[in-house]
Design a protein around this motif. Structure first.
Motif, PDB file in Angstrom:
ATOM      1  N   ILE A 181       7.109 -24.351  10.261  1.00 14.61           N
ATOM      2  CA  ILE A 181       8.209 -25.139  10.825  1.00 14.61           C
ATOM      3  C   ILE A 181       9.369 -24.213  11.162  1.00 14.61           C
ATOM      4  O   ILE A 181       9.852 -23.477  10.294  1.00 14.61           O
ATOM      5  CB  ILE A 181       8.683 -26.216   9.828  1.00 14.61           C
ATOM      6  CG1 ILE A 181       7.518 -27.122   9.433  1.00 14.61           C
ATOM      7  CG2 ILE A 181       9.819 -27.038  10.426  1.00 14.61           C
ATOM      8  CD1 ILE A 181       7.891 -28.167   8.407  1.00 14.61           C
ATOM      9  N   PHE A 229      13.510 -35.654  13.346  1.00 15.66           N
ATOM     10  CA  PHE A 229      12.549 -34.886  12.556  1.00 15.66           C
ATOM     11  C   PHE A 229      12.813 -35.041  11.063  1.00 15.66           C
ATOM     12  O   PHE A 229      13.956 -35.015  10.607  1.00 15.66           O
ATOM     13  CB  PHE A 229      12.636 -33.405  12.904  1.00 15.66           C
ATOM     14  CG  PHE A 229      11.759 -32.552  12.042  1.00 15.66           C
ATOM     15  CD1 PHE A 229      10.391 -32.498  12.269  1.00 15.66           C
ATOM     16  CD2 PHE A 229      12.292 -31.826  10.984  1.00 15.66           C
ATOM     17  CE1 PHE A 229       9.569 -31.729  11.461  1.00 15.66           C
ATOM     18  CE2 PHE A 229      11.471 -31.053  10.176  1.00 15.66           C
ATOM     19  CZ  PHE A 229      10.113 -31.012  10.417  1.00 15.66           C
ATOM     20  N   PHE A 231      10.618 -33.944   7.290  1.00 12.80           N
ATOM     21  CA  PHE A 231       9.421 -33.454   6.617  1.00 12.80           C
ATOM     22  C   PHE A 231       9.629 -33.621   5.121  1.00 12.80           C
ATOM     23  O   PHE A 231      10.667 -33.226   4.582  1.00 12.80           O
ATOM     24  CB  PHE A 231       9.181 -31.984   6.959  1.00 12.80           C
ATOM     25  CG  PHE A 231       7.947 -31.400   6.338  1.00 12.80           C
ATOM     26  CD1 PHE A 231       6.699 -31.559   6.943  1.00 12.80           C
ATOM     27  CD2 PHE A 231       8.025 -30.676   5.157  1.00 12.80           C
ATOM     28  CE1 PHE A 231       5.555 -31.013   6.377  1.00 12.80           C
ATOM     29  CE2 PHE A 231       6.887 -30.129   4.586  1.00 12.80           C
ATOM     30  CZ  PHE A 231       5.647 -30.300   5.196  1.00 12.80           C
TER      31      PHE A 231
ATOM     32  N   ILE B 181      13.127 -32.033   4.516  1.00 11.11           N
ATOM     33  CA  ILE B 181      13.680 -31.136   5.520  1.00 11.11           C
ATOM     34  C   ILE B 181      14.133 -31.955   6.719  1.00 11.11           C
ATOM     35  O   ILE B 181      13.350 -32.700   7.292  1.00 11.11           O
ATOM     36  CB  ILE B 181      12.641 -30.091   5.969  1.00 11.11           C
ATOM     37  CG1 ILE B 181      12.127 -29.307   4.763  1.00 11.11           C
ATOM     38  CG2 ILE B 181      13.235 -29.157   7.015  1.00 11.11           C
ATOM     39  CD1 ILE B 181      11.053 -28.305   5.107  1.00 11.11           C
ATOM     40  N   THR B 182      15.406 -31.818   7.067  1.00 13.38           N
ATOM     41  CA  THR B 182      15.942 -32.476   8.264  1.00 13.38           C
ATOM     42  C   THR B 182      16.902 -31.517   8.953  1.00 13.38           C
ATOM     43  O   THR B 182      17.184 -30.426   8.459  1.00 13.38           O
ATOM     44  CB  THR B 182      16.708 -33.772   7.913  1.00 13.38           C
ATOM     45  OG1 THR B 182      17.739 -33.455   6.969  1.00 13.38           O
ATOM     46  CG2 THR B 182      15.786 -34.829   7.321  1.00 13.38           C
ATOM     47  N   VAL B 183      17.415 -31.944  10.120  1.00 11.67           N
ATOM     48  CA  VAL B 183      18.447 -31.178  10.822  1.00 11.67           C
ATOM     49  C   VAL B 183      19.698 -32.045  10.882  1.00 11.67           C
ATOM     50  O   VAL B 183      19.616 -33.219  11.229  1.00 11.67           O
ATOM     51  CB  VAL B 183      17.982 -30.799  12.245  1.00 11.67           C
ATOM     52  CG1 VAL B 183      19.077 -30.051  12.983  1.00 11.67           C
ATOM     53  CG2 VAL B 183      16.707 -29.971  12.188  1.00 11.67           C
ATOM     54  N   TYR B 199      26.080 -22.239  16.648  1.00 16.31           N
ATOM     55  CA  TYR B 199      25.180 -23.370  16.444  1.00 16.31           C
ATOM     56  C   TYR B 199      25.949 -24.567  15.891  1.00 16.31           C
ATOM     57  O   TYR B 199      26.755 -24.426  14.978  1.00 16.31           O
ATOM     58  CB  TYR B 199      24.067 -22.993  15.464  1.00 16.31           C
ATOM     59  CG  TYR B 199      23.076 -22.017  16.043  1.00 16.31           C
ATOM     60  CD1 TYR B 199      22.125 -22.441  16.963  1.00 16.31           C
ATOM     61  CD2 TYR B 199      23.083 -20.681  15.659  1.00 16.31           C
ATOM     62  CE1 TYR B 199      21.213 -21.547  17.496  1.00 16.31           C
ATOM     63  CE2 TYR B 199      22.179 -19.783  16.187  1.00 16.31           C
ATOM     64  CZ  TYR B 199      21.241 -20.222  17.104  1.00 16.31           C
ATOM     65  OH  TYR B 199      20.349 -19.344  17.625  1.00 16.31           O
ATOM     66  N   HIS B 201      24.398 -27.296  14.635  1.00 20.27           N
ATOM     67  CA  HIS B 201      23.620 -27.960  13.604  1.00 20.27           C
ATOM     68  C   HIS B 201      23.058 -26.949  12.606  1.00 20.27           C
ATOM     69  O   HIS B 201      23.014 -25.753  12.883  1.00 20.27           O
ATOM     70  CB  HIS B 201      22.446 -28.744  14.225  1.00 20.27           C
ATOM     71  CG  HIS B 201      22.887 -29.976  14.967  1.00 20.27           C
ATOM     72  ND1 HIS B 201      23.653 -29.911  16.117  1.00 20.27           N
ATOM     73  CD2 HIS B 201      22.679 -31.297  14.716  1.00 20.27           C
ATOM     74  CE1 HIS B 201      23.889 -31.143  16.549  1.00 20.27           C
ATOM     75  NE2 HIS B 201      23.316 -31.998  15.714  1.00 20.27           N
ATOM     76  N   VAL B 203      19.753 -26.570   9.464  1.00 16.56           N
ATOM     77  CA  VAL B 203      18.588 -27.175   8.829  1.00 16.56           C
ATOM     78  C   VAL B 203      18.952 -27.465   7.381  1.00 16.56           C
ATOM     79  O   VAL B 203      19.428 -26.581   6.671  1.00 16.56           O
ATOM     80  CB  VAL B 203      17.359 -26.263   8.867  1.00 16.56           C
ATOM     81  CG1 VAL B 203      16.198 -26.891   8.092  1.00 16.56           C
ATOM     82  CG2 VAL B 203      16.932 -25.985  10.294  1.00 16.56           C
ATOM     83  N   LEU B 226      20.069 -22.422  12.118  1.00 18.18           N
ATOM     84  CA  LEU B 226      18.833 -22.839  12.795  1.00 18.18           C
ATOM     85  C   LEU B 226      17.870 -21.685  13.041  1.00 18.18           C
ATOM     86  O   LEU B 226      16.662 -21.805  12.809  1.00 18.18           O
ATOM     87  CB  LEU B 226      19.168 -23.488  14.157  1.00 18.18           C
ATOM     88  CG  LEU B 226      19.885 -24.840  14.143  1.00 18.18           C
ATOM     89  CD1 LEU B 226      19.941 -25.397  15.552  1.00 18.18           C
ATOM     90  CD2 LEU B 226      19.176 -25.813  13.219  1.00 18.18           C
ATOM     91  N   PHE B 229      15.709 -20.137   9.945  1.00 21.25           N
ATOM     92  CA  PHE B 229      14.921 -21.017   9.083  1.00 21.25           C
ATOM     93  C   PHE B 229      13.437 -20.930   9.409  1.00 21.25           C
ATOM     94  O   PHE B 229      13.036 -20.921  10.565  1.00 21.25           O
ATOM     95  CB  PHE B 229      15.374 -22.468   9.246  1.00 21.25           C
ATOM     96  CG  PHE B 229      14.533 -23.440   8.479  1.00 21.25           C
ATOM     97  CD1 PHE B 229      14.701 -23.570   7.120  1.00 21.25           C
ATOM     98  CD2 PHE B 229      13.551 -24.177   9.115  1.00 21.25           C
ATOM     99  CE1 PHE B 229      13.904 -24.449   6.388  1.00 21.25           C
ATOM    100  CE2 PHE B 229      12.750 -25.053   8.392  1.00 21.25           C
ATOM    101  CZ  PHE B 229      12.928 -25.187   7.031  1.00 21.25           C
ATOM    102  N   LYS B 230      12.637 -20.876   8.359  1.00 17.03           N
ATOM    103  CA  LYS B 230      11.188 -20.931   8.554  1.00 17.03           C
ATOM    104  C   LYS B 230      10.553 -21.505   7.294  1.00 17.03           C
ATOM    105  O   LYS B 230      10.894 -21.124   6.184  1.00 17.03           O
ATOM    106  CB  LYS B 230      10.614 -19.547   8.827  1.00 17.03           C
ATOM    107  CG  LYS B 230       9.120 -19.558   9.035  1.00 17.03           C
ATOM    108  CD  LYS B 230       8.636 -18.232   9.591  1.00 17.03           C
ATOM    109  CE  LYS B 230       7.179 -18.318   9.987  1.00 17.03           C
ATOM    110  NZ  LYS B 230       6.747 -17.105  10.695  1.00 17.03           N
ATOM    111  N   PHE B 231       9.637 -22.437   7.498  1.00 12.02           N
ATOM    112  CA  PHE B 231       8.938 -23.050   6.368  1.00 12.02           C
ATOM    113  C   PHE B 231       7.445 -22.977   6.637  1.00 12.02           C
ATOM    114  O   PHE B 231       6.978 -23.320   7.724  1.00 12.02           O
ATOM    115  CB  PHE B 231       9.378 -24.515   6.210  1.00 12.02           C
ATOM    116  CG  PHE B 231       8.745 -25.223   5.051  1.00 12.02           C
ATOM    117  CD1 PHE B 231       9.273 -25.102   3.777  1.00 12.02           C
ATOM    118  CD2 PHE B 231       7.609 -26.002   5.229  1.00 12.02           C
ATOM    119  CE1 PHE B 231       8.691 -25.759   2.700  1.00 12.02           C
ATOM    120  CE2 PHE B 231       7.022 -26.657   4.156  1.00 12.02           C
ATOM    121  CZ  PHE B 231       7.572 -26.524   2.886  1.00 12.02           C
TER     122      PHE B 231
END
Lengths: 239, 239
Positions: A181, A229, A231, B181-183, B199, B201, B203, B226, B229-231
Motif C-alpha cells: 500500500i 480508502f 484498510f 489505515i486511512t488518509v 502535501y 493530507h 496517511v 504521503l 508511507f509504505k505498508f
DNA sequence: CAGTGGTCTAGACCACTTA
DNA sequence: AAGTGGTCTAGACCACTGT
C-alpha cells in the motif's frame, strides 16, 4: 459447506455461533474437554479449530481460564488477508456498480513480465474496471492475469467477481498474496475514469497473487480515491 | 534465545537457516520424517514449526512433494503484523532521529477514553514524537498509554523504543492489535512538527494494542507524509 | 510402488488459575 | 485440589506425487 476437515468444520460452526450471538462477547467458550465431547473428537483436533478462531480474532485463549469470546463488532471484520473487493463490500452491505473499461488479451511488456515473474510477451488478460459506490466512481481496479492459468475471460465475469470465477469455475487454488500500500500521484487515466473530486493523489494497493505451486498468476493495482480508502488489519504478536 | 517450546525453537532454527541461505529459495526442506530425526522429536511437533514457517511466508507446503523454500528477498520482510516503527526501520538499516515534543500525564477526555475503552479521566501518558529520516521530519507518532499498565515513562525511553521498554523492562504481555489505515487532512500540528513539503493530507495509521487479558493499554496515531508511507502485507488464503 | 504431506487419535505431563 | 489450557508423543490412516 461441509469441508472434509473435521477441525475446519468445527471452526466454521463455532465461528458462526459467535457471529450469531450463541456465544456472547466477554463470555467463555465451553472448555476444550467439553468441546471434545460435543464434537465427539480428540483434544488436538479441537485445539486446531480454536487456534483458527484465535488467529482470526474471534477468541483470546487464556491459560488456566478458558477461551474468551472477543467483541467482533469492534473489528470491522475481516478486511485483512486475502479478501476480494466484492467480498468486502458485500459484507458491508454496500451498493456497488462495476464498469468494465477494458478487457483485452495482450503480450506482457517488460515491466509487467517483471511484476508477474513471467517470460516477456507472455499472453495476459488486461482488465480495467471502475467501481461506483453510492453514485461516485471512487476505485479503479487494473488486473493482469496470465492466460496460461485463465484460458478465457468474458465481460460478464469481469462485471461480477473474477475471484468467484477463478476459484469456483476454474478450480484455481490460490494460496497466498503479497500486498503493498502506497500513495501515488493520480494519472490521466485516474482522472478520466474516476470522480477524483480535486484530489491530486490516489491510494495504490498492489496485489501479487500466488497459486499453490507458488507461481504468480495475477497482478492487481487497486487505485482508491483518498477519502474512500480504509484498510483494517488484525495481527497477533509472535513472541 | 531458547524458549521453552520445542516447536518454537525448531521454527527459529529453520527460519534463520533459510535467512542465512543454508536452505536456498526454490529448494525443498528435508522431509518431515527427516526433520523428526534431526530434531529428535515427533512429527506433529515438526509440523507445528513448519506451520509457523508457512504462516510467515518462509515456505510453501505441497502435498506429496515437500516444503518449498520461498524467496524472502522478494517480500520486503516482515513489515506486516505487530512490529514497531523502530524495529522496521532498523531492519531496513535506516538512519532515524526521534524528537520528543510532549511527554505528559493527562486525564483521558471522552474521545480518548472511548478509543482506549477505559473510564473517563483515567490517568494516561500522552507522548508526541517526530521521526526524522534522512534529514526530513516525515512521521509524527502520537501515543497514549494507560498509567495503570505503565507506571512511569521518561523522555529517554521515548527517545529510544517504548516497545522494548514495555516488553523488556515491564514484562507486559502484548497479545494482539488492530490497525486502521486511512488518509486524512493534515492538521496544524502536522504542519508545525513535520516537513510536509506542500502535501495537504497525511496517511493515518491508528493502532489499538491489547494485552493478554484483552484490555487495551495503548492507542497510537502514526501520521505519515504521503510520499514516505509504505505498508506491506503477506496473507494466506483461508479456504 | 515408495515417499511425501494432511488429518486424527488417546494419552501423557506440565503450567496456570481459582477456590 | 480440581479444572483449565500448553506441549509433546507414537502411531494410525488417508491423499497426493513421483517413478
Amino acid at each position: 459447506m461441509a469441508t472434509t476437515n473435521k477441525y475446519m468444520n468445527i471452526f466454521q460452526e463455532l465461528s458462526s455461533e459467535i457471529k450469531n450471538g450463541v456465544f456472547k462477547p466477554n463470555a467463555l467458550l465451553p472448555s476444550e474437554h467439553e468441546l471434545c465431547e460435543r464434537f465427539n473428537t480428540s483434544r488436538e483436533t479441537i485445539r486446531k479449530a480454536l487456534t483458527l478462531l484465535s488467529q482470526n480474532g474471534f477468541i483470546q485463549k487464556m491459560q488456566g481460564k478458558g477461551s474468551l469470546v472477543l467483541d467482533i463488532s469492534k473489528m470491522t471484520f475481516p478486511v485483512t488477508g486475502l479478501v476480494s473487493f466484492k467480498e468486502i463490500q458485500q459484507s458491508l452491505g454496500r451498493d456497488i456498480q462495476t464498469t468494465v473499461h477494458k478487457l483485452e488479451l495482450i503480450e506482457a511488456e517488460d515491466w509487467l513480465a517483471n511484476q508477474l515473474e513471467c517470460p516477456e510477451h507472455a499472453l495476459t488478460w488486461e482488465v480495467v474496471r471502475a467501481r461506483t459506490i453510492q453514485g461516485e466512481r471512487v476505485i479503479l481496479d487494473k488486473d493482469w492475469l496470465l492466460q496460461s492459468s485463465v484460458p478465457s475471460l468474458t465481460e460478464e465475469i469481469c462485471g461480477d467477481s473474477i475471484y468467484a470465477y477463478l476459484e469456483g469455475q476454474l478450480g484455481l487454488n490460490i494460496s497466498y498474496a503479497k500486498k503493498e500500500i502506497t500513495v501515488e500521484p493520480a494519472t490521466d487515466e485516474d482522472r478520466a475514469l474516476l470522480d477524483l473530486d480535486g484530489y491530486s493523489h490516489i491510494v495504490l494497493v498492489k496485489n501479487f497473487v500466488h497459486l499453490e505451486d507458488t507461481s504468480i498468476f495475477q497482478y492487481t493495482e487497486s487505485r482508491h480515491r483518498l477519502d474512500k480508502f480504509k484498510f483494517v488489519d488484525f495481527a497477533r504478536r509472535r513472541k
